[in-house]
Structure formats: structure tokens, C-alpha cells
Design a protein around this motif. Structure first.
Motif, short mmCIF file in Angstrom:
data_model
loop_
_atom_site.label_atom_id
_atom_site.label_comp_id
_atom_site.label_asym_id
_atom_site.label_seq_id
_atom_site.Cartn_x
_atom_site.Cartn_y
_atom_site.Cartn_z
N ASN A 19 0.78 -1.22 -0.05
CA ASN A 19 0.12 0.14 -0.06
C ASN A 19 0.87 1.11 -0.05
N VAL A 20 0.91 1.84 -1.18
CA VAL A 20 2.00 3.11 -1.11
C VAL A 20 1.39 4.38 -0.38
N LEU A 21 0.10 4.25 0.03
CA LEU A 21 -0.46 5.35 0.89
C LEU A 21 0.07 5.08 2.47
N SER A 22 0.25 4.13 2.79
CA SER A 22 0.97 3.89 4.35
C SER A 22 2.68 3.27 4.22
N ALA A 23 2.92 3.06 3.19
CA ALA A 23 4.51 2.68 3.33
C ALA A 23 5.30 3.53 3.79
N SER A 24 6.31 3.37 4.37
CA SER A 24 7.52 4.28 4.76
C SER A 24 8.17 4.55 3.31
N ARG A 25 8.80 5.95 3.41
CA ARG A 25 9.86 6.24 2.44
C ARG A 25 10.53 5.31 2.03
N ALA A 26 11.24 4.35 3.15
CA ALA A 26 12.30 3.38 2.76
C ALA A 26 11.62 2.35 1.89
N VAL A 27 10.35 1.67 2.35
CA VAL A 27 9.86 0.84 1.74
C VAL A 27 9.84 1.48 0.04
N LEU A 28 9.10 2.52 0.16
CA LEU A 28 8.64 2.98 -1.29
C LEU A 28 9.87 3.21 -2.22
N GLU A 29 11.18 3.52 -1.49
CA GLU A 29 12.34 3.66 -2.35
C GLU A 29 12.87 2.26 -2.62
N ALA A 30 12.46 1.23 -2.22
CA ALA A 30 12.85 -0.19 -2.38
C ALA A 30 11.93 -0.90 -3.53
N LEU A 31 10.73 -0.10 -3.87
CA LEU A 31 9.96 -0.82 -4.93
C LEU A 31 10.69 -0.58 -6.18
N PRO A 32 10.88 -1.89 -6.87
CA PRO A 32 11.38 -1.72 -8.35
C PRO A 32 10.64 -1.06 -9.41
N GLY A 33 11.53 -0.05 -9.96
CA GLY A 33 11.05 0.70 -11.00
C GLY A 33 10.33 1.96 -10.57
N ILE A 34 10.46 2.34 -9.44
CA ILE A 34 9.89 3.58 -8.87
C ILE A 34 10.82 4.63 -9.06
N ALA A 35 10.36 5.58 -9.85
CA ALA A 35 11.37 6.91 -10.15
C ALA A 35 11.35 7.92 -8.98
N ARG A 36 12.05 8.86 -8.83
CA ARG A 36 12.31 9.74 -8.06
C ARG A 36 11.19 10.84 -8.00
N PRO A 37 10.75 11.33 -9.01
CA PRO A 37 9.52 12.22 -9.18
C PRO A 37 8.05 11.51 -8.53
#
Length: 286
Positions: A192-210
Motif C-alpha cells: 500500500n503506497v499510501l501507508s508504506a514508509s519512504r524506505a519501503v517506497l524507495e525499495a519498490l522496483p521501477g519507482i522513479a524519484r519524481p
């Protein structure tokens, strides 16, 4: 013996007896005081435990039955008869699931966590081998149940990160690193990208910084339509993500009574039958 000598002897004896009585009385008073203090501490511990359990029940009710957003309940100091409590809430859907998430996501998270006891590929290979065994045992168990057999105990889904450590050979350092990234209470494996921490979001494959910064900005000050907008363009990240909370939450309760002492408990809770059991406790620790 002269009369004066006898009087002196009696006086010494009386003083000795009085000293003994005083010592015994003092010891008794100290023991009584110690007992009273022990009873008071025991009573306070019971009261704090009751406050902590009541805080957990109230938080579960508001979270799962009233469906209050976790972010509005987490961090609030709320009153109860005899004290107050503060709840911390984590949506387990904001983590990567050891049993349900895809191998590429698990490899990325292992690397992002800083774990180093093995390579990400080795970690995933061991985990997938266990999951494949669990699937095979489940199928064998179904066939066995039709023939009156029993499902084997091995090869079942992992029940905790500590169990995964034992089965997969994770080091204590790896366990500490992964604790902020993985769970066993998000069965569909989607984050769930609405509750995941920044660290977990950064670990998602293919997610760009913007995209990452946009997600964080939108959920800090959500406006009508933000979730729909996120859903529309997050599709590029594949089916490993979602924008809905999961079935389980990790709730920490810290209760305080009329003194400075506190009692903390932690539980993983999930929705139950509203009439029979409003919520289930999947894990409990004090």
C-alpha cells in the motif's frame, strides 16, 4: 551481691530486653512497610495493565469497526478512567510480505534494508524454495485429507520474521534490518503506497524519484481525487502495489496512570466477525 549491684544488673537486663523489643518492632515495621509497598506496586501494575488492554480494545474498535483512518488515531493521547494512553499504528499492508510478495520485490527490499548476511538472490532463492514447499504440502494435504491423511507440519507459510530467520539462515543483524520492511500479515503481497514508509517506497522496483516525491506529497495533504489520480498513473509500477489498507495493523499502546510509571503492549490485530468477535489478535507482546 550488694543491692546496688543487683539494681545495676536488673537495669542492664531491662535495657537489653527493651532494645530487643525495639529491634523486633523495627523489623516488623520494615517488613510491613515492604509488604504494603509491594501490594501498592502490584495494584498499580494491575491498573496499568487494565488501561493498556482497554486502550488496545478502544483503538481496535475505532480502527476496524468505525473505520477511522490510522493516521488520525496514531499519536493521540486519549483519556480513560484512571489514566491515559497513546497508540501507535502501522498498516501491515505498507510492508512487503514474506509469503505473498513477488521475488523481485523481496530481492529489492533485502538489498535496500542493508541486510548483508547473504546475497539478495540467495535470500530470495531460499524463500521461494520454502514457499514452493509450502504450496506442495498444501496440495498434498488436500489430497491426504480426502484419504483421511494429515497435512504435514513442514512447508507451511512463515508465521514471523524470527521464524524466517531460523528457516532461511538470517543473521540477527539481517533480522533487525528487515524488521522495518517485511511482514507476514499482508497476504496478497501488494504494498500500500499510501501507508508504506519512504524506505519501503524507495525499495519498490521501477519507482522513479519524481513519482516517489509525488506520492509522499499527495498523502501528506490529501485532496479529493488524489487517490484516484495515484491509481491512474501508478499502474506503470505493475500489480505489486495498491492504495488500500490491508487486513491487519500492528498497534502499540503505552498507558499511564496517576504516577510516572507506564505500561506498554503491542499486538497485530485484524477484523473479525462484528457480532461474535469484533477483532482478532494475531500476535501479542508485552
Amino acid at each position: 551481691m550488694h543491692r546496688a549491684d543487683r539494681q545495676g544488673f536488673v537495669l542492664v537486663a531491662v535495657i537489653g530486653i527493651l532494645s530487643l523489643i525495639a529491634a523486633l518492632t523495627g523489623s516488623a515495621l520494615l517488613a510491613l512497610r515492604s509488604s504494603v509497598e509491594s501490594v501498592a506496586l502490584a495494584d498499580e501494575e494491575v491498573a496499568l495493565s487494565g488501561l493498556a488492554h482497554a486502550g488496545m480494545s478502544l483503538t481496535a474498535y475505532r480502527l476496524l469497526l468505525e473505520q477511522k483512518p490510522a493516521e488520525t488515531l496514531s499519536g493521540q493521547s486519549l483519556p480513560l478512567p484512571g489514566g491515559r494512553f497513546v497508540a501507535s499504528i502501522r498498516d501491515e499492508a505498507g510492508l512487503v510480505d514474506l509469503n505473498g510478495s513477488k521475488p523481485e520485490l523481496l530481492a529489492s527490499v533485502y538489498q535496500a534494508s542493508g541486510a548483508s548476511g547473504m546475497s539478495p538472490d540467495t535470500f530470495v532463492a531460499r524463500l521461494v524454495a520454502w514457499r514452493d514447499e509450502a504450496k506442495g504440502q498444501e496440495e498434498a494435504g488436500k489430497g491426504g485429507s480426502e484419504r483421511g491423511g494429515k497435512r504435514p507440519a513442514s512447508g507451511r507459510p512463515l508465521r514471523s520474521l524470527d521464524e524466517a530467520a531460523s528457516i532461511l539462515g538470517l543473521t540477527p543483524r539481517d533480522v533487525r534490518a528487515l524488521a522495518h520492511f517485511v511482514t507476514v500479515y499482508n497476504p496478497d503481497g501488494k504494498v500500500n503506497v499510501l501507508s508504506a514508509s519512504r524506505a519501503v517506497l524507495e525499495a519498490l522496483p521501477g519507482i522513479a524519484r519524481p513519482t516517489l516525491e509525488d506520492i509522499l506529497a499527495r498523502r501528506r495533504n490529501p485532496a479529493p481525487g488524489d487517490v484516484a489520480a495515484l491509481k491512474s498513473y501508478l499502474g506503470a509500477l505493475g500489480d505489486g502495489i495498491k492504495t488500500e489498507p490491508g487486513p491487519a495493523y500492528r498497534v502499540g499502546i503505552t498507558a499511564r496512570g496517576r504516577t510516572a510509571r507506564a505500561k506498554s503492549v503491542s499486538a497485530v490485530i485484524a477484523s473479525g466477525n462484528a457480532e461474535l468477535a469484533p477483532f482478532h489478535i494475531l500476535e501479542w507482546s508485552e
